[in-house]
Design a protein around this motif. Structure first.
Motif, mmCIF file in Angstrom:
data_model
loop_
_atom_site.group_PDB
_atom_site.id
_atom_site.type_symbol
_atom_site.label_atom_id
_atom_site.label_comp_id
_atom_site.label_asym_id
_atom_site.label_seq_id
_atom_site.Cartn_x
_atom_site.Cartn_y
_atom_site.Cartn_z
ATOM 1 N N PRO A 1 0.829 -1.217 0.000
ATOM 2 C CA PRO A 1 0.000 0.000 0.000
ATOM 3 C C PRO A 1 0.859 1.262 0.000
ATOM 4 O O PRO A 1 1.890 1.327 0.660
ATOM 5 C CB PRO A 1 -0.809 -0.133 1.295
ATOM 6 N N GLU B 1 -5.896 3.813 1.657
ATOM 7 C CA GLU B 1 -7.115 3.670 0.866
ATOM 8 C C GLU B 1 -8.194 2.951 1.678
ATOM 9 O O GLU B 1 -7.949 1.889 2.254
ATOM 10 C CB GLU B 1 -6.810 2.899 -0.415
ATOM 11 N N TYR C 1 -10.294 -0.483 -0.316
ATOM 12 C CA TYR C 1 -9.686 -1.775 -0.562
ATOM 13 C C TYR C 1 -9.733 -2.645 0.690
ATOM 14 O O TYR C 1 -9.780 -2.147 1.817
ATOM 15 C CB TYR C 1 -8.210 -1.627 -0.963
ATOM 16 N N TYR D 1 -7.540 -5.349 3.071
ATOM 17 C CA TYR D 1 -6.129 -5.462 3.445
ATOM 18 C C TYR D 1 -5.848 -6.887 3.927
ATOM 19 O O TYR D 1 -6.725 -7.555 4.488
ATOM 20 C CB TYR D 1 -5.771 -4.478 4.555
ATOM 21 N N LYS E 1 -12.025 -3.289 4.024
ATOM 22 C CA LYS E 1 -12.302 -1.863 3.829
ATOM 23 C C LYS E 1 -12.313 -1.095 5.156
ATOM 24 O O LYS E 1 -13.370 -0.647 5.618
ATOM 25 C CB LYS E 1 -13.634 -1.688 3.096
ATOM 26 N N TRP F 1 -2.516 -4.483 0.276
ATOM 27 C CA TRP F 1 -3.843 -4.401 -0.326
ATOM 28 C C TRP F 1 -4.177 -5.749 -0.968
ATOM 29 O O TRP F 1 -3.317 -6.387 -1.584
ATOM 30 C CB TRP F 1 -3.878 -3.349 -1.438
ATOM 31 N N SER G 1 -5.434 -7.609 -3.925
ATOM 32 C CA SER G 1 -5.548 -7.233 -5.338
ATOM 33 C C SER G 1 -6.772 -7.831 -6.020
ATOM 34 O O SER G 1 -7.153 -7.385 -7.104
ATOM 35 C CB SER G 1 -4.293 -7.679 -6.096
#
Length: 479
Positions: free
Chosen positions: A147, A151, A154, A156, A178, A195, A197
């Motif tokens: 990261p 954000e 997204y 994690y 999130k 993050w 993907s």
């Protein structure tokens, strides 16, 4: 690698924050990444995972977009299996359906699950190949991105330490879905976090068995939807009654967060972005000396750090900074880059107003060709229809008013009063509101027509009128 990997490309969702490029019927993944003429996000995903290490892809999409998927596959000379979803049930059932199809073709199938709308730079396949042995041994590998900022949109993944005997593979300590800004900031400051993907690698059999164990109800529903699927020219359409019974959940929640087989592979050296908003498009694009990203016929004067994109006409901007300008034939968006996330609220307002501009573009790709709406007045439309060689279709009446088809070029055949009639340049066919006209192009060149659609307020055709042919030596002067 001893076994090729089957890319499973997921094509759901609209991408509302990328309006007006992205529409309900032509969503983000099917739009060009760098303006008109470039590969679409979907095509770029396919091209990225193509070669001797990969088998033909499986694409899971909305059933109504199967024709668009095939057209874009054809444009890059690629074959693939298409699975049409009659209703959306999130990524879990979609991935399971693809895994079941892959396993039926090959009991040892290895699948690589890929979102269709991300931008990636760097040698991601090098890392995927390095994880092949772990996947063969029963691991489900989720690929993580380092990261660069907190954000909140997204998920994690926190690193649980290396997995012995598998270089580059890590345990998963925790999934965080999130988080809020402060929580995301703390995760990044603590380190060892990535993050999610949305990209994952596993044997099809591994995923199927974990679904069977963890969510047997969804497993049975998707299996039933596949067994009762309708086979069409454009692919298979899952049985709706069965598919509706599947849990409307992402794969991460249904399986990844609950299975001991999960593992993490960091994508070191790879630039990734899910391009969820216009500012993200700006961030991942190449910029000129003024920090601008310009696509299409654009002139920018005294403008800096802006994204300006035009599809069909000249767009000139003067004295702009940190701005997004997106021009399409029927809608223009102007916003500050910092307000890119607010486009979703605009789209919600457009949906509430039932605006056509949120649903579809002026030009729509169809299995048989394309339709371009060139004029709309009082609810009546003028469209240009291009029917490809050897293609056929059925032109339905509107149910509200009559419509007319006039041949601009080429030669077609239609069925009128039970007999086949050839129509040529300058000839017009009238279609009753409650009738349907079978139309085909038997030639080796395109058939182009003007389709006038009247939704009331005209006497053309008359009530109860069957499709009829109106002959003319030349095109009407008004067209």
């Amino acid at each position: 690698m001893t076994h090729p990997i089957t890319p499973v490309v997921l094509c759901g969702g609209m991408g509302s924050r990328l309006w007006p490029m992205s529409r309900v019927e032509q969503p983000k993944q099917f739009q060009p990444t760098l303006g008109k003429g470039s590969l679409t996000y979907f095509q770029a995903t396919l091209q990225r995972h193509r070669g001797p290490d990969f088998a033909q892809p499986i694409v899971v999409t909305n059933a109504g977009q199967a024709a668009l998927v095939h057209r874009q596959l054809d444009e890059i000379q690629l074959q693939g299996r298409v699975i049409g979803e009659p209703v959306g049930r999130n990524t879990g059932p979609a991935v399971l359906a693809a895994a079941l199809c892959a396993q039926r073709d090959d009991p040892e199938a290895m699948i690589l699950v890929l979102p269709s709308d991300h931008m990636i730079k760097g040698d991601i396949n090098r890392i995927i190949r390095a994880m092949h042995r772990a996947a063969e041994d029963g691991r489900i590998i989720s690929f993580g991105v380092h990261p660069t900022y907190p954000e909140t949109g997204y998920g994690y993944i926190t690193d649980g330490g290396p997995v012995p005997d598998y270089p580059g593979l890590h345990q998963v300590a925790q999934f965080v879905e999130k988080p809020g800004h402060d929580h995301a900031q703390r995760l990044i400051q603590a380190g060892g976090v990535f993050w999610a993907s949305g990209i994952s690698l596993m044997r099809a059999e591994t995923l199927i068995e974990e679904f069977r164990r963890l969510d047997p109800f969804t497993h049975a529903a998707v299996l039933g939807a596949l067994d009762a699927a309708e086979l069409r020219t454009l692919g298979i359409i899952l049985d709706e009654a069965s598919f509706r019974q599947a849990a409307n959940e992402p794969t991460e929640r249904q399986v990844f967060e609950r299975t001991p087989a999960i593992a993490l592979a960091p994508l070191h050296g790879v630039q990734w972005d899910d391009v969820g908003a216009w500012n993200a498009v700006y961030q991942v694009s190449d910029r000129d000396g003024d920090g601008n990203v310009l696509h299409g016929d654009v002139i920018a004067m005294n403008t800096r750090n802006s994204l300006v994109q035009s599809e069909t006409r000249l767009v000139a901007v003067i004295g702009m900074q940190d701005t997004v300008v997106i021009d399409t034939p029927d809608a223009v968006l102007v916003t500050r880059r910092s307000n890119s996330q607010d486009v979703k609220q605009l789209v919600d307002r457009l949906k509430a107003s039932q605006r056509r501009e949120v649903r579809t573009h002026m030009t729509r790709e169809m299995p048989w060709g394309r339709i371009e709406t060139v004029s709309t007045d009082m609810g009546n439309d003028m469209r240009i229809m291009t029917v490809q060689k050897k293609a056929s279709l059925q032109v339905n009446g509107t149910g509200l008013g009559p419509s007319l088809l006039t041949v601009l070029s080429g030669e077609g055949r239609c069925l009128i009063d039970g007999r086949e009639v050839t129509v040529r340049r300058g000839q017009t066919v009238a279609i009753d509101p409650d009738e349907a006209l079978p139309l085909s192009n038997p030639t080796d060149s395109d058939l182009k027509l003007v389709h006038l659609v009247f939704r009331g307020g005209t006497d053309i055709g008359g009530p109860g009128c069957e499709p009829m042919l109106v002959a003319s030596d030349r095109l009407p002067e008004a067209i």
